[in-house]
Scaffold this motif. Sequence first.
Motif, mmCIF file in Angstrom:
data_model
loop_
_atom_site.group_PDB
_atom_site.id
_atom_site.type_symbol
_atom_site.label_atom_id
_atom_site.label_comp_id
_atom_site.label_asym_id
_atom_site.label_seq_id
_atom_site.Cartn_x
_atom_site.Cartn_y
_atom_site.Cartn_z
ATOM 1 N N ASN A 112 41.428 85.674 9.182
ATOM 2 C CA ASN A 112 42.093 84.427 8.815
ATOM 3 C C ASN A 112 42.271 83.466 9.980
ATOM 4 N N THR A 113 41.746 83.838 11.146
ATOM 5 C CA THR A 113 41.743 82.891 12.265
ATOM 6 C C THR A 113 40.474 82.043 12.261
ATOM 7 N N LYS A 114 39.498 82.428 11.441
ATOM 8 C CA LYS A 114 38.273 81.639 11.294
ATOM 9 C C LYS A 114 38.511 80.490 10.317
ATOM 10 N N GLU A 115 37.570 79.541 10.258
ATOM 11 C CA GLU A 115 37.608 78.542 9.209
ATOM 12 C C GLU A 115 37.553 79.271 7.868
ATOM 13 N N TYR A 116 38.354 78.794 6.902
ATOM 14 C CA TYR A 116 38.442 79.502 5.629
ATOM 15 C C TYR A 116 37.103 79.574 4.920
ATOM 16 N N GLU A 117 36.227 78.627 5.235
ATOM 17 C CA GLU A 117 34.899 78.619 4.627
ATOM 18 C C GLU A 117 34.107 79.876 4.947
ATOM 19 N N HIS A 118 34.454 80.569 6.047
ATOM 20 C CA HIS A 118 33.651 81.711 6.505
ATOM 21 C C HIS A 118 34.560 82.873 6.922
ATOM 22 N N SER A 119 35.586 83.148 6.156
ATOM 23 C CA SER A 119 36.595 84.133 6.586
ATOM 24 C C SER A 119 36.167 85.583 6.377
ATOM 25 N N ASP A 162 31.123 84.279 3.700
ATOM 26 C CA ASP A 162 31.629 83.461 2.602
ATOM 27 C C ASP A 162 33.144 83.298 2.723
ATOM 28 N N CYS A 163 33.710 82.580 1.760
ATOM 29 C CA CYS A 163 35.143 82.259 1.821
ATOM 30 C C CYS A 163 35.961 83.191 0.941
ATOM 31 N N GLY A 164 37.285 83.092 1.096
ATOM 32 C CA GLY A 164 38.207 83.833 0.256
ATOM 33 C C GLY A 164 38.529 83.064 -1.007
ATOM 34 N N GLY A 165 39.483 83.590 -1.778
ATOM 35 C CA GLY A 165 39.899 82.922 -3.008
ATOM 36 C C GLY A 165 41.027 81.938 -2.751
ATOM 37 N N ASN A 166 41.484 81.282 -3.828
ATOM 38 C CA ASN A 166 42.518 80.264 -3.630
ATOM 39 C C ASN A 166 43.889 80.860 -3.351
ATOM 40 N N TRP A 167 44.092 82.141 -3.680
ATOM 41 C CA TRP A 167 45.370 82.752 -3.332
ATOM 42 C C TRP A 167 45.536 82.808 -1.819
ATOM 43 N N GLY A 168 44.457 83.158 -1.111
ATOM 44 C CA GLY A 168 44.534 83.187 0.350
ATOM 45 C C GLY A 168 44.865 81.830 0.932
ATOM 46 N N LEU A 169 44.339 80.764 0.303
ATOM 47 C CA LEU A 169 44.656 79.410 0.757
ATOM 48 C C LEU A 169 46.147 79.139 0.658
ATOM 49 N N GLU A 170 46.754 79.565 -0.470
ATOM 50 C CA GLU A 170 48.186 79.336 -0.656
ATOM 51 C C GLU A 170 48.998 80.070 0.405
ATOM 52 N N PHE A 216 44.314 71.293 1.523
ATOM 53 C CA PHE A 216 44.025 70.493 2.704
ATOM 54 C C PHE A 216 43.686 71.345 3.930
ATOM 55 N N LEU A 217 43.653 72.671 3.742
ATOM 56 C CA LEU A 217 43.124 73.545 4.785
ATOM 57 C C LEU A 217 41.597 73.556 4.755
ATOM 58 N N ILE A 218 41.025 73.072 3.673
ATOM 59 C CA ILE A 218 39.571 73.062 3.521
ATOM 60 C C ILE A 218 38.990 71.866 4.266
ATOM 61 N N THR A 219 37.953 72.110 5.034
ATOM 62 C CA THR A 219 37.315 71.047 5.806
ATOM 63 C C THR A 219 36.842 69.909 4.912
ATOM 64 N N LYS A 220 37.190 68.671 5.306
ATOM 65 C CA LYS A 220 36.795 67.439 4.613
ATOM 66 C C LYS A 220 37.354 67.344 3.203
ATOM 67 N N SER A 221 38.395 68.133 2.895
ATOM 68 C CA SER A 221 39.005 68.027 1.563
ATOM 69 C C SER A 221 39.664 66.673 1.368
ATOM 70 N N GLY A 222 40.170 66.092 2.467
ATOM 71 C CA GLY A 222 40.804 64.782 2.359
ATOM 72 C C GLY A 222 39.853 63.726 1.820
ATOM 73 N N ASP A 223 38.585 63.766 2.254
ATOM 74 C CA ASP A 223 37.595 62.808 1.761
ATOM 75 C C ASP A 223 37.399 62.951 0.252
ATOM 76 N N ARG A 224 37.349 64.201 -0.207
ATOM 77 C CA ARG A 224 37.141 64.427 -1.638
ATOM 78 C C ARG A 224 38.335 63.961 -2.455
ATOM 79 N N VAL A 225 39.538 64.198 -1.924
ATOM 80 C CA VAL A 225 40.745 63.782 -2.639
ATOM 81 C C VAL A 225 40.831 62.256 -2.682
#
Length: 216
Positions: A33-40, A56-64, A183-192
Amino acid sequence: MKTIYDNIEMFKSVLDLLENHLGQNCEIVLHDNTKEYEHSIVDIRNGHVTGRKIGDCGGNWGLEVLSKMTADTHIYNKIVHMRNGKIIRGSSMFVQDDDGNNIGAICINMDITDTLKCEEYLKQLNMYATPAPSANELFSTNVSQLMDNLLLQCENMFDKPISHLNKDEKMQIIHFLDSKGAFLITKSGDRVCDFLNISKFTLYNYLENTRQNNLE
């Protein structure tokens, strides 16, 4: 312990144990979990269960959990309905360093699709049925799909198109996304910003306001 690699051989031995004991219908995952979530994902056994692999990445529970928007950490026996029809029973144990920071996780995902079919047959035979639990967890090979799922949930929050939302409603969506760790996801702000048709300045302003109101 500073990183999971300080005890990586122990973690791999645990994954070896679980893999051999639980069989091919059970996926076991080690996250850094110290890596970018995209490649955890740094180790995975029986990845065919969710279709994921190392990198690959984890699920959305890990993001929370990583966003600290949830008070829970470890979770046991969460039922997940995947888009391909599989039903997964998952548990996650989060690993902390010497300072209490979340640095990793071991996750177990058991494919119970076939055993539930057997259970359903027995229910029909016994003429007794109970409703199946549901969950919003999403297993994915990339975080873009996680964002797709979160934005889809946002589309269903109001009975009108996103283009017709007012400021308060857009702030509700931003608060929801923040609570899910989006918003932990890279470039998520652009998508939002594209999703809500707002500027980055407006996004950061709304985000700051929702976080301040949540602390009050």
